[in-house]
Write a protein that holds these residues in place. Structure first.
Motif, PDB file in Angstrom:
ATOM      1  N   HIS A 192      33.893  21.442  27.880  1.00 49.20           N
ATOM      2  CA  HIS A 192      33.488  21.618  26.483  1.00 49.20           C
ATOM      3  C   HIS A 192      33.226  20.264  25.823  1.00 49.20           C
ATOM      4  CE1 HIS A 192      35.588  25.307  27.665  1.00 49.20           C
ATOM      5  NE2 HIS A 192      34.726  25.913  26.869  1.00 49.20           N
ATOM      6  N   HIS A 193      33.977  19.245  26.210  1.00 53.16           N
ATOM      7  CA  HIS A 193      33.680  17.899  25.719  1.00 53.16           C
ATOM      8  C   HIS A 193      32.383  17.380  26.344  1.00 53.16           C
ATOM      9  CE1 HIS A 193      36.956  16.996  23.069  1.00 53.16           C
ATOM     10  NE2 HIS A 193      37.884  17.267  23.975  1.00 53.16           N
ATOM     11  N   GLU A 194      32.152  17.737  27.613  1.00 51.85           N
ATOM     12  CA  GLU A 194      30.896  17.350  28.249  1.00 51.85           C
ATOM     13  C   GLU A 194      29.714  17.993  27.521  1.00 51.85           C
ATOM     14  OE1 GLU A 194      31.046  18.256  32.423  1.00 51.85           O
ATOM     15  OE2 GLU A 194      33.081  17.476  32.608  1.00 51.85           O
ATOM     16  N   LEU A 195      29.900  19.237  27.098  1.00 53.59           N
ATOM     17  CA  LEU A 195      28.850  19.908  26.341  1.00 53.59           C
ATOM     18  C   LEU A 195      28.606  19.195  25.022  1.00 53.59           C
ATOM     19  CD1 LEU A 195      26.875  22.248  26.031  1.00 53.59           C
ATOM     20  CD2 LEU A 195      28.756  23.656  25.159  1.00 53.59           C
ATOM     21  N   LEU A 198      26.485  16.138  25.410  1.00 53.39           N
ATOM     22  CA  LEU A 198      25.064  16.468  25.501  1.00 53.39           C
ATOM     23  C   LEU A 198      24.492  16.834  24.134  1.00 53.39           C
ATOM     24  CD1 LEU A 198      25.297  18.571  28.777  1.00 53.39           C
ATOM     25  CD2 LEU A 198      24.164  16.338  28.541  1.00 53.39           C
ATOM     26  N   VAL A 199      25.290  17.565  23.346  1.00 48.31           N
ATOM     27  CA  VAL A 199      24.848  17.927  21.988  1.00 48.31           C
ATOM     28  C   VAL A 199      24.613  16.664  21.174  1.00 48.31           C
ATOM     29  CG1 VAL A 199      25.584  18.985  19.817  1.00 48.31           C
ATOM     30  CG2 VAL A 199      25.937  20.207  21.972  1.00 48.31           C
ATOM     31  N   GLU A 200      25.568  15.741  21.215  1.00 49.36           N
ATOM     32  CA  GLU A 200      25.463  14.527  20.415  1.00 49.36           C
ATOM     33  C   GLU A 200      24.322  13.636  20.900  1.00 49.36           C
ATOM     34  OE1 GLU A 200      29.190  12.529  19.889  1.00 49.36           O
ATOM     35  OE2 GLU A 200      30.253  14.385  19.433  1.00 49.36           O
ATOM     36  N   ALA A 201      23.997  13.740  22.195  1.00 47.18           N
ATOM     37  CA  ALA A 201      22.881  12.956  22.739  1.00 47.18           C
ATOM     38  C   ALA A 201      21.539  13.623  22.481  1.00 47.18           C
ATOM     39  CB  ALA A 201      23.079  12.753  24.244  1.00 47.18           C
ATOM     40  N   GLY A 202      21.575  14.833  21.902  1.00 48.26           N
ATOM     41  CA  GLY A 202      20.333  15.561  21.639  1.00 48.26           C
ATOM     42  C   GLY A 202      19.678  16.106  22.888  1.00 48.26           C
ATOM     43  N   ASP A 203      20.468  16.278  23.943  1.00 45.95           N
ATOM     44  CA  ASP A 203      19.950  16.733  25.240  1.00 45.95           C
ATOM     45  C   ASP A 203      20.073  18.252  25.357  1.00 45.95           C
ATOM     46  OD1 ASP A 203      19.203  17.159  27.841  1.00 45.95           O
ATOM     47  OD2 ASP A 203      20.620  15.738  28.738  1.00 45.95           O
ATOM     48  N   MET A 211      25.695  25.060  30.316  1.00 45.51           N
ATOM     49  CA  MET A 211      26.118  26.406  29.933  1.00 45.51           C
ATOM     50  C   MET A 211      25.902  27.386  31.080  1.00 45.51           C
ATOM     51  SD  MET A 211      27.692  27.040  27.184  1.00 45.51           S
ATOM     52  CE  MET A 211      27.460  28.803  27.323  1.00 45.51           C
ATOM     53  N   ARG A 212      24.855  27.222  31.846  1.00 45.66           N
ATOM     54  CA  ARG A 212      24.639  28.111  32.994  1.00 45.66           C
ATOM     55  C   ARG A 212      25.774  27.966  34.006  1.00 45.66           C
ATOM     56  NH1 ARG A 212      20.188  30.805  32.457  1.00 45.66           N
ATOM     57  NH2 ARG A 212      18.413  29.942  31.297  1.00 45.66           N
ATOM     58  N   ARG A 213      26.178  26.729  34.269  1.00 43.58           N
ATOM     59  CA  ARG A 213      27.292  26.509  35.195  1.00 43.58           C
ATOM     60  C   ARG A 213      28.584  27.068  34.608  1.00 43.58           C
ATOM     61  NH1 ARG A 213      25.115  21.330  35.204  1.00 43.58           N
ATOM     62  NH2 ARG A 213      26.986  20.486  34.186  1.00 43.58           N
ATOM     63  N   HIS A 214      28.768  26.852  33.316  1.00 40.83           N
ATOM     64  CA  HIS A 214      29.997  27.282  32.645  1.00 40.83           C
ATOM     65  C   HIS A 214      30.153  28.796  32.716  1.00 40.83           C
ATOM     66  CE1 HIS A 214      33.325  26.438  29.907  1.00 40.83           C
ATOM     67  NE2 HIS A 214      32.916  27.421  29.127  1.00 40.83           N
ATOM     68  N   ILE A 215      29.094  29.531  32.401  1.00 38.71           N
ATOM     69  CA  ILE A 215      29.150  30.994  32.470  1.00 38.71           C
ATOM     70  C   ILE A 215      29.304  31.444  33.918  1.00 38.71           C
ATOM     71  CG2 ILE A 215      27.856  33.134  32.033  1.00 38.71           C
ATOM     72  CD1 ILE A 215      26.587  31.740  29.636  1.00 38.71           C
TER      73      ILE A 215
END
Length: 228
Positions: A192-195, A198-203, A211-215
């Protein structure tokens, strides 16, 4: 099979009395069903569950009626509530639908999340890590739910959020207990921190793939005790 032991469930924390007690109890009970703390096929009475939560039977009974409507439990007259059993096919179908909805939505919301919201989202991600470190599965699943639905809400589509919330309730993660016991839940929590990185990097594309791996864990690592 009855399951009316009065010993507290290890992952159930006593809930403070507050205005939204019914919602708090319902969320904790829902998480207990998803994690397998409340076992499929077993019957639980409201007074016994109330004792475990440190509350009266009334908010438990009201919360369990919410879970009846969601199909998580069945009400048994003069006995209590039986946790419903979910087939592997149903779980596969739930995971497949989540894959269709959540990853592309996360990709699309990344540019819509204000930087001012990053600290709050980081705190929500950290709540998941803290629960994993404590081995508290019920807190883990509730914190995970809050984090993900909060992200999805940036889509501005409440119907989508409601559908995903319902799908998450239909999931069973019976493999989480072995992960806690082996210390392997923490790496999943840190995703979740890795996500958020990515959010903060705008990726958005990277967030979608994560998210695909997470699900994918839902029908793999996290559900291993039922089926891979």
């Amino acid at each position: 099979m009855a399951a009316d032991s009065t010993e507290p469930m290890p992952s159930v924390r006593r809930l403070a009395q507050r205005e939204n007690l019914r919602d708090s109890v319902a969320n904790a009970l829902r998480a207990a069903v998803i994690s397998g703390e409340l076992k499929p096929g077993e019957v639980y009475s409201a007074p016994t569950l109330g004792a475990r939560f440190g509350v009266s039977a009334t908010p438990v009974r009201e919360a369990m009626l919410d879970l009846v409507r969601e199909g998580l439990v069945i009400s048994l007259r003069n006995k209590g509530f039986r946790v419903t059993e979910v087939s592997d096919e149903d779980l596969d179908n739930v995971a497949a639908v989540r894959q269709l909805i959540e990853p592309p939505t996360i990709r699309d919301v990344v540019p819509a999340i204000p930087a001012a919201d990053y600290p709050r989202l980081r705190r929500l991600a950290e709540d998941i890590v803290v629960a994993a470190q404590a081995g508290d599965l019920i807190a883990y699943i509730e914190a995970d739910r809050v984090f993900h639905v909060t992200l999805l809400a940036y889509s501005g589509n409440q119907k989508l959020v409601d559908v995903v919330s319902d799908l998450r309730s239909q999931t069973r993660l019976l493999g989480l207990t072995p992960l806690v016991e082996s210390g392997r839940l923490l790496p999943s929590a840190t995703e979740h921190h890795e996500l958020m990185d990515l959010v903060e990097a705008g990726d958005g594309e990277g967030a979608e793939q994560l998210m695909r791996r997470h699900i994918g864990h839902v029908r793999g690592l996290w559900a291993r005790s039922q089926s891979s």
